[in-house]
Design a protein around this motif. Sequence first.
Motif, PDB file in Angstrom:
ATOM      1  N   TYR A  80       0.833  -1.195   0.000  1.00  0.00           N
ATOM      2  CA  TYR A  80       0.000   0.000   0.000  1.00  0.00           C
ATOM      3  C   TYR A  80       0.874   1.255   0.000  1.00  0.00           C
ATOM      4  O   TYR A  80       1.986   1.254   0.530  1.00  0.00           O
ATOM      5  CB  TYR A  80      -0.895   0.047   1.257  1.00  0.00           C
ATOM      6  CG  TYR A  80      -1.788  -1.149   1.436  1.00  0.00           C
ATOM      7  CD1 TYR A  80      -2.957  -1.286   0.689  1.00  0.00           C
ATOM      8  CD2 TYR A  80      -1.463  -2.150   2.359  1.00  0.00           C
ATOM      9  CE1 TYR A  80      -3.782  -2.386   0.856  1.00  0.00           C
ATOM     10  CE2 TYR A  80      -2.282  -3.254   2.523  1.00  0.00           C
ATOM     11  CZ  TYR A  80      -3.444  -3.377   1.772  1.00  0.00           C
ATOM     12  OH  TYR A  80      -4.258  -4.466   1.930  1.00  0.00           O
ATOM     13  N   TYR A 100       0.195   5.672   0.735  1.00  0.00           N
ATOM     14  CA  TYR A 100      -0.768   6.513   1.450  1.00  0.00           C
ATOM     15  C   TYR A 100      -0.649   7.975   1.002  1.00  0.00           C
ATOM     16  O   TYR A 100       0.383   8.392   0.465  1.00  0.00           O
ATOM     17  CB  TYR A 100      -0.525   6.427   2.958  1.00  0.00           C
ATOM     18  CG  TYR A 100      -0.549   5.016   3.487  1.00  0.00           C
ATOM     19  CD1 TYR A 100      -1.730   4.438   3.938  1.00  0.00           C
ATOM     20  CD2 TYR A 100       0.620   4.244   3.520  1.00  0.00           C
ATOM     21  CE1 TYR A 100      -1.755   3.132   4.419  1.00  0.00           C
ATOM     22  CE2 TYR A 100       0.608   2.929   3.993  1.00  0.00           C
ATOM     23  CZ  TYR A 100      -0.579   2.377   4.441  1.00  0.00           C
ATOM     24  OH  TYR A 100      -0.592   1.095   4.896  1.00  0.00           O
ATOM     25  N   ARG A 115      -7.459  11.764   3.828  1.00  0.00           N
ATOM     26  CA  ARG A 115      -6.417  10.740   3.848  1.00  0.00           C
ATOM     27  C   ARG A 115      -6.748   9.697   2.788  1.00  0.00           C
ATOM     28  O   ARG A 115      -7.906   9.494   2.428  1.00  0.00           O
ATOM     29  CB  ARG A 115      -6.315  10.068   5.232  1.00  0.00           C
ATOM     30  CG  ARG A 115      -6.007  11.026   6.383  1.00  0.00           C
ATOM     31  CD  ARG A 115      -4.636  11.621   6.308  1.00  0.00           C
ATOM     32  NE  ARG A 115      -4.336  12.479   7.450  1.00  0.00           N
ATOM     33  CZ  ARG A 115      -4.418  13.806   7.435  1.00  0.00           C
ATOM     34  NH1 ARG A 115      -4.823  14.424   6.324  1.00  0.00           N
ATOM     35  NH2 ARG A 115      -4.109  14.504   8.513  1.00  0.00           N
ATOM     36  N   ILE A 159      -5.508   5.693   0.992  1.00  0.00           N
ATOM     37  CA  ILE A 159      -4.729   4.463   0.926  1.00  0.00           C
ATOM     38  C   ILE A 159      -4.970   3.845  -0.444  1.00  0.00           C
ATOM     39  O   ILE A 159      -6.083   3.904  -0.976  1.00  0.00           O
ATOM     40  CB  ILE A 159      -5.096   3.472   2.052  1.00  0.00           C
ATOM     41  CG1 ILE A 159      -4.235   2.195   1.950  1.00  0.00           C
ATOM     42  CG2 ILE A 159      -6.580   3.139   2.039  1.00  0.00           C
ATOM     43  CD1 ILE A 159      -4.423   1.241   3.119  1.00  0.00           C
ATOM     44  N   ARG A 160      -3.917   3.241  -1.011  1.00  0.00           N
ATOM     45  CA  ARG A 160      -4.041   2.691  -2.364  1.00  0.00           C
ATOM     46  C   ARG A 160      -3.172   1.465  -2.495  1.00  0.00           C
ATOM     47  O   ARG A 160      -2.027   1.429  -2.032  1.00  0.00           O
ATOM     48  CB  ARG A 160      -3.590   3.756  -3.360  1.00  0.00           C
ATOM     49  CG  ARG A 160      -3.813   3.424  -4.836  1.00  0.00           C
ATOM     50  CD  ARG A 160      -2.995   4.392  -5.674  1.00  0.00           C
ATOM     51  NE  ARG A 160      -3.359   4.456  -7.068  1.00  0.00           N
ATOM     52  CZ  ARG A 160      -3.052   3.551  -7.981  1.00  0.00           C
ATOM     53  NH1 ARG A 160      -2.382   2.461  -7.641  1.00  0.00           N
ATOM     54  NH2 ARG A 160      -3.403   3.728  -9.244  1.00  0.00           N
ATOM     55  N   LYS A 212      -8.418   2.091  -4.485  1.00  0.00           N
ATOM     56  CA  LYS A 212      -8.030   3.290  -3.760  1.00  0.00           C
ATOM     57  C   LYS A 212      -9.189   3.771  -2.903  1.00  0.00           C
ATOM     58  O   LYS A 212     -10.327   3.889  -3.376  1.00  0.00           O
ATOM     59  CB  LYS A 212      -7.632   4.371  -4.757  1.00  0.00           C
ATOM     60  CG  LYS A 212      -7.265   5.708  -4.137  1.00  0.00           C
ATOM     61  CD  LYS A 212      -6.794   6.648  -5.236  1.00  0.00           C
ATOM     62  CE  LYS A 212      -6.297   7.941  -4.665  1.00  0.00           C
ATOM     63  NZ  LYS A 212      -5.731   8.796  -5.725  1.00  0.00           N
ATOM     64  N   TYR A 213      -8.889   4.040  -1.637  1.00  0.00           N
ATOM     65  CA  TYR A 213      -9.910   4.516  -0.699  1.00  0.00           C
ATOM     66  C   TYR A 213      -9.516   5.897  -0.182  1.00  0.00           C
ATOM     67  O   TYR A 213      -8.360   6.137   0.173  1.00  0.00           O
ATOM     68  CB  TYR A 213     -10.045   3.544   0.477  1.00  0.00           C
ATOM     69  CG  TYR A 213     -10.988   4.016   1.557  1.00  0.00           C
ATOM     70  CD1 TYR A 213     -12.370   3.930   1.396  1.00  0.00           C
ATOM     71  CD2 TYR A 213     -10.497   4.561   2.742  1.00  0.00           C
ATOM     72  CE1 TYR A 213     -13.235   4.364   2.387  1.00  0.00           C
ATOM     73  CE2 TYR A 213     -11.352   4.995   3.742  1.00  0.00           C
ATOM     74  CZ  TYR A 213     -12.719   4.894   3.563  1.00  0.00           C
ATOM     75  OH  TYR A 213     -13.572   5.330   4.547  1.00  0.00           O
ATOM     76  N   LEU A 266      -9.504  -1.606   3.476  1.00  0.00           N
ATOM     77  CA  LEU A 266      -8.644  -0.450   3.197  1.00  0.00           C
ATOM     78  C   LEU A 266      -8.793   0.618   4.278  1.00  0.00           C
ATOM     79  O   LEU A 266      -7.807   1.215   4.722  1.00  0.00           O
ATOM     80  CB  LEU A 266      -8.982   0.125   1.826  1.00  0.00           C
ATOM     81  CG  LEU A 266      -8.608  -0.722   0.614  1.00  0.00           C
ATOM     82  CD1 LEU A 266      -9.105  -0.081  -0.678  1.00  0.00           C
ATOM     83  CD2 LEU A 266      -7.098  -0.939   0.540  1.00  0.00           C
ATOM     84  N   SER A 267     -10.025   0.856   4.714  1.00  0.00           N
ATOM     85  CA  SER A 267     -10.259   1.850   5.752  1.00  0.00           C
ATOM     86  C   SER A 267      -9.531   1.474   7.045  1.00  0.00           C
ATOM     87  O   SER A 267      -8.866   2.311   7.677  1.00  0.00           O
ATOM     88  CB  SER A 267     -11.759   1.997   6.011  1.00  0.00           C
ATOM     89  OG  SER A 267     -12.004   2.851   7.102  1.00  0.00           O
ATOM     90  N   LYS A 283      -6.902  -0.471   7.455  1.00  0.00           N
ATOM     91  CA  LYS A 283      -5.452  -0.362   7.292  1.00  0.00           C
ATOM     92  C   LYS A 283      -5.003   1.103   7.243  1.00  0.00           C
ATOM     93  O   LYS A 283      -3.937   1.455   7.738  1.00  0.00           O
ATOM     94  CB  LYS A 283      -5.008  -1.114   6.041  1.00  0.00           C
ATOM     95  CG  LYS A 283      -5.098  -2.623   6.186  1.00  0.00           C
ATOM     96  CD  LYS A 283      -4.546  -3.356   4.988  1.00  0.00           C
ATOM     97  CE  LYS A 283      -4.604  -4.873   5.201  1.00  0.00           C
ATOM     98  NZ  LYS A 283      -3.734  -5.319   6.316  1.00  0.00           N
ATOM     99  N   MET A 284      -5.839   1.960   6.659  1.00  0.00           N
ATOM    100  CA  MET A 284      -5.492   3.371   6.600  1.00  0.00           C
ATOM    101  C   MET A 284      -5.457   3.988   7.995  1.00  0.00           C
ATOM    102  O   MET A 284      -4.522   4.728   8.342  1.00  0.00           O
ATOM    103  CB  MET A 284      -6.491   4.123   5.723  1.00  0.00           C
ATOM    104  CG  MET A 284      -6.136   5.590   5.512  1.00  0.00           C
ATOM    105  SD  MET A 284      -7.408   6.507   4.600  1.00  0.00           S
ATOM    106  CE  MET A 284      -8.650   6.697   5.881  1.00  0.00           C
ATOM    107  N   TRP A 311      -2.406   2.916   9.845  1.00  0.00           N
ATOM    108  CA  TRP A 311      -1.259   3.699   9.400  1.00  0.00           C
ATOM    109  C   TRP A 311      -1.288   5.094  10.014  1.00  0.00           C
ATOM    110  O   TRP A 311      -0.259   5.609  10.483  1.00  0.00           O
ATOM    111  CB  TRP A 311      -1.272   3.791   7.873  1.00  0.00           C
ATOM    112  CG  TRP A 311      -0.256   4.736   7.321  1.00  0.00           C
ATOM    113  CD1 TRP A 311       1.074   4.512   7.156  1.00  0.00           C
ATOM    114  CD2 TRP A 311      -0.503   6.075   6.852  1.00  0.00           C
ATOM    115  NE1 TRP A 311       1.684   5.629   6.610  1.00  0.00           N
ATOM    116  CE2 TRP A 311       0.742   6.595   6.422  1.00  0.00           C
ATOM    117  CE3 TRP A 311      -1.635   6.869   6.755  1.00  0.00           C
ATOM    118  CZ2 TRP A 311       0.862   7.891   5.899  1.00  0.00           C
ATOM    119  CZ3 TRP A 311      -1.522   8.155   6.248  1.00  0.00           C
ATOM    120  CH2 TRP A 311      -0.284   8.649   5.823  1.00  0.00           C
TER     121      TRP A 311
END
Length: 493
Positions: free
Chosen positions: A337, A339, A356, A358-359, A364-365, A430-431, A433-434, A437
Amino acid sequence: MKKKYAILFLLAIGAINLLGCFGNAQTHSKKQGSLALGNKRPNIIFYLADDQDVYDYGCYGNDKVTTPAVDRLAKEGMLFTNAFTGQAICAPSRSQLFTGKYPLKNGCFANHTATKPSIESVTEHMGRLGYEVILAGKSHVKPSKVYQWDRAWEPVPKKNVPRDYIPLDSIEHYLKNSNKPFCMFITSKYPHGKYFDVDDPKAENIKFYPFNEDKKIAPEYVKTKAGYYRSIEEDNTQLESVLKLVDTYLTDNTLFIYSADHGVSGKFTVKDIGLKVPFVARWPTVIKAGSVSDQLIHYTDVLPTFLEIAGGKATPDMDGKSFLRLLQGKDVEINEYVYGVRTNQNILNSEIFPSRMIRDKRYKYIRNFNALEVVERNLTGKPNVDYFIKRGAYAFRNEPYEELYDMRKDPFEQHNLANEPELRAIKETLSKKMFSWMSRQGDILSDIPGRIPIVAPGGNKGFKLDQDTPTRQIPDSIKNTLGKEDYTIIEHW
C-alpha cells in the motif's frame, strides 16, 4: 632445483591467497549492499521538476508535449508506472524524499512549514557513509539544522524566461572536479507557473483527459495549458544540458533519477493526478535499458534506496523501503500500500477539508473528514470556529465522505464505488489499514467523530485562518476572532 620449485610453490600460494582476498573483498562489498565498481562507489543524481503531471511526458503516453530528454532516460533505463508522493504540495513532497518519512511523521504536512528539528535527513545519513550531499536549485525545505547541505547553489536568473534556471555552471564545475562519491539533488523551478505566454494557442495541440475534457472550449484554460507545455519544454532543455554534463564528466557507475514533485492538475488533493509522479531511473552498469516496473514505489523509498546503494541501510523509524532490487531487474513487491495526505491550510485558498488516502495496485480509498454530509458532527458550538468548519465543507460540497475507485478500470477516478455492496469488504479492509497507518504516523485526525483540528504554528507567526488572502475573503464580523485555544498548535513550524 628444489629451491626453485619451492619459490614457485610459494608464489603460487601467494597468488591464490591474493585472489582469495579479492574474492573476499567483493563478497564483503555485496554484503554491505554497495554496488561500487572496484573501489569507486556510485554517484547519485536526482533531478526534480516542479508541478508536472505524470500524464505530460512522451514516455508516459502524451504525444503532444516535448520531453525528449526524459524519453531518452526511459529508453536507457527504467520507467516506473506506479510511483507516488504522499502529498501533492511542494514542501511536504520534498520532505519525504529527504527524510524517508511521510509528511505526518516528519512534521511537514502543510506547505511552507518545517520538518521536525529532531529528524535526521539525507545530509546526515549519506554523509556518514562518506558521500557529499548537494542541493542545486530550489530548496523549499527547512530548518537548516535538519538539511545541512555540503554545498547548496541557488537558482540563477535568466533573461526572457518566466522562472530562474538551475545553476548549470556550478553543477558543471563540481562534476568536473569531484573526487569523492556524491548525492546531488538538482531541483528545477520548471514547469511551475508563471508559465510562458504562448501566442494563438490551439486546443488540438493539447492532450486532454477525462478530468479536463470539458475545458477544451475554454480559451483561458487552453492558453494556460499551452504556456505550461512550453515551460515543460524549457525544463527539458535544462535536463538535456545536465545529461550532457553527466555523460561528459562521470562514468557509467552513476545512478540518475528524474521525477517531478507532484502533479499540478491534482495539486492539494489526494487524487492520482496529484499524487502519482513520473519516475525514471538510468544506471548503465545496473539497470537494463528500456525496462518498465509497475511495482508500487513511494518518495519515502528514495532515501532507503540510496542508503543501500551506498553501503548502509534505512533506520527503523523510516517509512520507506529500498527498491534497489527493482533497479537490479528483480520484479518484487516493495509496498503493498501507499498513502496520501491532504491539508489545505497555509495555501491561498485555505479551507478546512482534510483527507487521507490508501491505495494498492488496484483499489483506492479516500476519507474526506469534513465532507458536507458529516459536517454537523464536526461542529464545536463556537460560532466563530464553526463558521470555518462549515465554510470548508461547502467549499468542497461535491466531494463525499468516502470514495472508492477501481484504478484498473477507472484510472482517472470518475466513478465512486464507495456505496457498492459487493465492494464493502474491500472498502472496510482499506479503511482499517489506513487508520492503522494514521495511528502509527501520529496523525492529528482519527476515526472518532467530532472536532476537526485547525492547525497553526507556534509563537506569533502567520497562518491565520481568519484573515483575508489575495484569493479568499473573510467577512469583517469573523476576522481575527480565532484565539490560540481554537487551534491545534504545531510548535516546530
